[in-house]
Every structure is written in structure tokens, then in C-alpha cells.
Scaffold this active site. Structure first.
Site, PDB file in Angstrom:
ATOM      1  N   HIS A 269       1.956   5.651  -6.607  1.00 25.96           N
ATOM      2  CA  HIS A 269       1.677   6.931  -5.987  1.00 25.96           C
ATOM      3  C   HIS A 269       1.005   6.702  -4.652  1.00 25.96           C
ATOM      4  CE1 HIS A 269       0.273  11.060  -5.497  1.00 25.96           C
ATOM      5  NE2 HIS A 269       1.233  11.359  -6.360  1.00 25.96           N
ATOM      6  N   ASP A 320       6.119  11.549 -13.356  1.00 29.51           N
ATOM      7  CA  ASP A 320       7.549  11.507 -13.663  1.00 29.51           C
ATOM      8  C   ASP A 320       7.875  10.574 -14.831  1.00 29.51           C
ATOM      9  OD1 ASP A 320       8.307  13.287 -11.624  1.00 29.51           O
ATOM     10  OD2 ASP A 320       8.081  11.689 -10.148  1.00 29.51           O
TER      11      ASP A 320
HETATM   12  N1  COA Z   1       7.947  -0.343  -8.166  1.00 30.94           N
HETATM   13  C1  COA Z   1       7.792  -1.558  -7.604  1.00 30.94           C
HETATM   14  N2  COA Z   1       6.918  -1.817  -6.621  1.00 30.94           N
HETATM   15  C2  COA Z   1       6.179  -0.786  -6.181  1.00 30.94           C
HETATM   16  C3  COA Z   1       6.281   0.511  -6.709  1.00 30.94           C
HETATM   17  C4  COA Z   1       7.209   0.704  -7.740  1.00 30.94           C
HETATM   18  N3  COA Z   1       7.363   1.901  -8.294  1.00 30.94           N
HETATM   19  N4  COA Z   1       5.421   1.320  -6.068  1.00 30.94           N
HETATM   20  C5  COA Z   1       4.803   0.568  -5.149  1.00 30.94           C
HETATM   21  N5  COA Z   1       5.253  -0.701  -5.207  1.00 30.94           N
HETATM   22  C6  COA Z   1       4.846  -1.826  -4.375  1.00 30.94           C
HETATM   23  C7  COA Z   1       5.397  -1.638  -2.973  1.00 30.94           C
HETATM   24  O1  COA Z   1       6.704  -2.191  -2.886  1.00 30.94           O
HETATM   25  C8  COA Z   1       4.401  -2.381  -2.151  1.00 30.94           C
HETATM   26  O2  COA Z   1       4.661  -3.752  -2.257  1.00 30.94           O
HETATM   27  P1  COA Z   1       4.455  -4.722  -0.987  1.00 30.94           P
HETATM   28  O3  COA Z   1       2.992  -4.599  -0.654  1.00 30.94           O
HETATM   29  O4  COA Z   1       4.876  -6.054  -1.499  1.00 30.94           O
HETATM   30  O5  COA Z   1       5.336  -4.165   0.087  1.00 30.94           O
HETATM   31  C9  COA Z   1       3.079  -2.111  -2.878  1.00 30.94           C
HETATM   32  O6  COA Z   1       3.441  -1.793  -4.236  1.00 30.94           O
HETATM   33  C10 COA Z   1       2.288  -0.973  -2.289  1.00 30.94           C
HETATM   34  O7  COA Z   1       3.040   0.199  -2.359  1.00 30.94           O
HETATM   35  P2  COA Z   1       3.155   1.203  -1.153  1.00 30.94           P
HETATM   36  O8  COA Z   1       4.532   1.098  -0.584  1.00 30.94           O
HETATM   37  O9  COA Z   1       1.995   1.054  -0.233  1.00 30.94           O
HETATM   38  O10 COA Z   1       3.002   2.574  -1.836  1.00 30.94           O
HETATM   39  P3  COA Z   1       3.241   3.919  -1.078  1.00 30.94           P
HETATM   40  O11 COA Z   1       1.958   4.654  -1.152  1.00 30.94           O
HETATM   41  O12 COA Z   1       3.862   3.815   0.242  1.00 30.94           O
HETATM   42  O13 COA Z   1       4.383   4.545  -1.985  1.00 30.94           O
HETATM   43  C11 COA Z   1       5.489   5.625  -3.704  1.00 30.94           C
HETATM   44  C12 COA Z   1       4.137   5.400  -3.024  1.00 30.94           C
HETATM   45  C13 COA Z   1       5.329   6.744  -4.718  1.00 30.94           C
HETATM   46  C14 COA Z   1       6.525   6.057  -2.667  1.00 30.94           C
HETATM   47  C15 COA Z   1       5.929   4.315  -4.384  1.00 30.94           C
HETATM   48  O14 COA Z   1       4.952   3.929  -5.314  1.00 30.94           O
HETATM   49  C16 COA Z   1       7.275   4.452  -5.025  1.00 30.94           C
HETATM   50  O15 COA Z   1       8.301   4.347  -4.346  1.00 30.94           O
HETATM   51  N6  COA Z   1       7.331   4.714  -6.373  1.00 30.94           N
HETATM   52  C17 COA Z   1       8.579   4.913  -7.051  1.00 30.94           C
HETATM   53  C18 COA Z   1       9.077   6.325  -6.851  1.00 30.94           C
HETATM   54  C19 COA Z   1       8.314   7.343  -7.655  1.00 30.94           C
HETATM   55  O16 COA Z   1       8.049   7.173  -8.828  1.00 30.94           O
HETATM   56  N7  COA Z   1       7.999   8.450  -6.986  1.00 30.94           N
HETATM   57  C20 COA Z   1       7.296   9.553  -7.590  1.00 30.94           C
HETATM   58  C21 COA Z   1       5.947   9.702  -6.970  1.00 30.94           C
HETATM   59  S1  COA Z   1       4.982  10.945  -7.802  1.00 30.94           S
END
Ligand code: COA
Length: 382
Positions: A269, A320
């Protein structure tokens, strides 16, 4: 540009405070979320979805009389609109159901002669209009794809029960769901109702800030919610669980995806880094549904995926993750999970549109240009 005057870019607006809001507060440090000051867990246990909608739109929980008025206003829009029925039928059955929802919102906007009424009460009426009409459009879309006829809405039922009835009822009028299923579904609607400046809500606020109308704002919000990084994740959770199929294979599946640097939907998140405040309530409802429907396989899958993800990355599930399998157990087709999220989030979007409208400033950030230096067409190689 030298390093010294390199502009500071807030990629994804992460960490940026864009405005005040009195609608809800997300507190990642304590894993908590309040709607107008009330913890969401308290609302889930003690309120109906309609009471929560009233709270979000008006700032206080309703008295019995206020709730009756709110319900009467919303239910007055529960009539099948032949134009909407025709519009849904005109769309290909192969398109994503979120495209049908987006089109339905846009269509409904064309029917409102008061579209540009600059008035908060009118925006709340748009919320009522869509909360009444969109469940019908979604139910109709589910049923037409299954070759079934339409079920008329019932003005005496709550939003959750009416929605389940229109989707799962029979044309002879047999009950669609038992009261515990209805309550679990209603709890999911409350948990999905609002979450501060998430991408779809912010989209709605940006559109409202141009003094465009509430239907346009919500059409844009639906488009933002469709994305798998936002609302679309609940569908992908269930697609993943269905693909794995055997809970014993969950850990291997998660590890293979992480090896391939794939995202595992339903985890992580932008704001919560130590767990999503809404998960415990939804997980409780999901476990209970699985037990009552004898589908505990999905609980085992949930636990095994979560354990593998935690062991490898420490990344926690978001709402979710339990909502996906809960909707599956209730019988919804997987690609309709995000449209359900739309129905729930209409409560929050409407509250934010009113708030933006009442204290507006055009949302227009700056950008740092990093394209080619200025040049002349005469010098182009063509
Ligand atoms: N699966 C695998 N790796 C994940 C992940 C996931 N669901 N969520 C975060 N990570 C990893 C990222 O790839 C990143 O890795 P890196 O540092 O090697 O690049 C690290 O964790 C940090 O994540 P970050 O991209 O900073 O998180 P964010 O705040 O930009 O993104 C989301 C948040 C929600 C977009 C992200 O967690 C995600 O795409 N989740 C899956 C989609 C989802 O469930 N969305 C519903 C949200 S309520």
C-alpha cells in the site's frame, strides 16, 4: 542543470499533502482509519452502509428520521431506466464490466438537466442517483452475460440486500442471500466506502476543481479505480488464487512470481507500510463466509500466500486480499469485483466532490521539463 538547482520531484505525489480533508483520516503509524472521526471497525460492527454514507456526506451519523429521509431520497431513484437498460445491452459482452460502469455513469449524466447546478445538495443527489442506478446496471450486466433476465429493484431493501437480490435473485422472487451473507457484503461496502486521497478520489477532486460536474468527476474516478494498482487488484487476487488452485502450491507460486519480479496483487500500500487497517474486519467476514459456505480452501490459500509473502518480503495484505475471495464465495463473477468497489466508493467520492466544490482551488501542479532544448523546425532533419 547543475545538481544544486535540480528540482525536487515528488514522483507519484508520494508524501505530498495536497489539501485538507475532514472526510477521513488514514493513520499508518497506528494502522487506523476513521471516517469523520469514527474508527472504521466501529462503523463496520455497528452501522449500516446507508448510515455510513450519510455520515460521509453530512459529517454526523443520522438520527432515525434523517436516515429515513436519506433512504427515501436514494430509493426514489430505484427505477429501471429503459435507456440505461438499452445502453448496457448495446455494449459488447466481451468488454470489461468496468467499461460498462464507466459508460453507465456517463450516460446517467446526460439525463440530468441540473448537471451544472452549483450546489452541494445537488451533488449529494447525484450520489443518490448513482447509488441507485449503478447496482442495477451492474446486476443487469452480470445477468445478461449469463443469459438471464433482469430483476427489478426493490425500494424496501437496503443497498446491500437490493444489490444481491438483483444479481442472484430469481424472477419468481426467491431470496437471493441469507441475512449473514447480506451483512458480510454490507461490511465490505463500508470498508471500501472511503480512503482519503487515493488515486480515484483524487481524480474526482481534480475534475471537480475545474468546476466540471459530479458525473464527469465520477466517470474519471471509475477510470482510475479500474487500474490493477488501485481497485482492479481485488479481481487479480482471485485470478491468482484460482490459478494456484491448490493451497499447498501457494508458497511456490508466490516465490516464483517474486523471482520473476512480478507484483503480487492484494499486497502492499502506498500509505500503510505495516498493514492495512481495513484487513482485520474484512478477514473476519471472509473467514466466516468461507466457514458457512464450506469453502475453507480459500482461507488456507489466503493464509499460505500471506505467510509466503511475509517470509520473503514482509509486505502485508491490503483490503483487496480478503475481499477478493469473499466476493468469490458470495458468487460474484471475478471481473465484477471492481464494479462492486465502485458502488461502495460512491459514498466517499461524493463526499470529496462536495468538499472540493465547497472550498475549491483549481488543481494544477507544475512539471519540470526534461525534453530537448528549444530548436527550429528549419533545422529539423526531414
Ligand atoms: N508485490 C511485490 N512487490 C511489491 C508489492 C507487491 N504487491 N508491493 C510493493 N512491492 C515492492 C516494490 O516492487 C518495491 O520494490 P523495490 O524497492 O525493489 O523496487 C517495494 O516493494 C516498495 O514498494 P513501492 O513501489 O514503494 O510501493 P508503492 O507505495 O509505490 O506502491 C502499491 C503501492 C499499492 C502500488 C504496490 O504495493 C502494489 O503495486 N501492490 C499491488 C497492487 C495492489 O494490491 N493494489 C491495491 C492497493 S489498495
Amino acid at each position: 542543470m547543475t545538481e544544486q538547482n535540480e528540482p525536487k520531484i515528488y514522483k507519484g505525489l508520494a508524501g505530498v499533502l495536497a489539501d485538507y480533508t475532514a472526510v477521513s483520516k488514514v493513520m499508518p503509524e497506528t494502522n487506523s482509519l476513521t471516517y469523520r472521526g469514527y474508527p472504521v471497525q466501529d462503523l463496520v460492527e455497528n452501522c449500516s452502509y446507508e448510515e455510513v454514507t450519510y455520515l460521509l456526506w453530512n459529517g454526523e451519523l443520522p438520527t432515525a428520521e434523517q436516515l429515513a429521509e436519506h433512504n427515501a431520497a436514494g430509493r426514489s431513484y430505484r427505477e429501471l431506466d429503459p435507456g440505461l437498460v438499452a445502453a448496457v445491452h448495446s455494449l459488447p459482452e466481451t468488454c470489461h464490466p468496468m467499461d460498462v460502469v464507466r459508460t453507465a455513469v456517463s450516460y446517467l449524466g446526460t439525463k440530468d438537466p441540473e448537471l451544472f447546478t452549483p450546489d452541494s445538495d445537488h451533488i449529494r443527489l447525484v450520489g443518490h442517483h448513482l447509488q441507485a442506478q449503478l447496482p442495477m446496471a451492474i446486476a443487469l450486466d452480470i445477468r445478461r452475460r449469463a443469459g438471464k433476465g433482469v430483476i427489478a429493484p426493490d425500494p424496501d431493501k437496503g443497498v446491500a440486500e437490493n444489490f444481491l437480490t438483483m444479481v442472484f435473485g430469481t424472477e419468481e422472487g426467491s431470496p437471493a442471500a441469507d441475512p449473514e451473507d447480506i451483512r458480510a457484503f454490507e461490511q465490505s461496502l463500508i470498508l471500501y466506502a472511503e480512503h482519503s486521497f487515493n488515486a480515484s478520489t483524487f481524480t474526482a477532486r481534480v475534475i471537480t476543481s475545474t468546476r466540471s460536474d459530479a458525473y464527469s468527476a465520477i466517470t474519471g474516478a471509475v477510470g482510475a479505480l479500474k487500474g490493477p494498482l488501485h481497485g482492479g487488484a481485488n479481481e487479480f487476487v482471485m485470478h491468482a488464487m484460482a490459478e494456484i488452485d491448490d493451497p499447498a502450491k501457494a508458497a511456490d507460486w508466490v516465490n516464483a512470481r517474486l523471482d520473476a519480479k512480478d507484483l503480487i496483487m492484494g499486497f502492499g500500500h502506498r500509505v500503510y507500510k505495516r498493514g492495512d487497517s481495513r484487513v482485520p474486519s474484512m478477514e473476519k467476514a471472509f473467514r466466516e463466509l468461507a466457514r458457512r459456505h464450506d469453502q475453507e480452501k480459500w482461507v488456507e490459500m489466503y493464509e499460505n500466500m500471506q505467510e509466503a509473502m511475509d517470509a520473503r518480503t514482509g509486505i502485508k495484505p491490503n483490503l483487496d486480499f480478503p475481499a477478493g475471495p469473499a466476493y468469490h464465495i458470495l458468487g460474484f463473477p471475478t471481473d465484477f469485483f471492481t464494479p462492486i468497489f465502485v458502488v461502495a466508493r460512491l459514498a466517499g467520492w461524493t463526499a470529496h466532490i462536495v468538499e472540493q466544490f465547497e472550498n475549491n482551488s483549481l488543481i494544477r501542479p507544475l512539471s519540470a521539463y526534461n525534453g530537448p532544448e528549444q530548436r527550429a523546425v528549419a533545422d529539423a532533419d526531414r
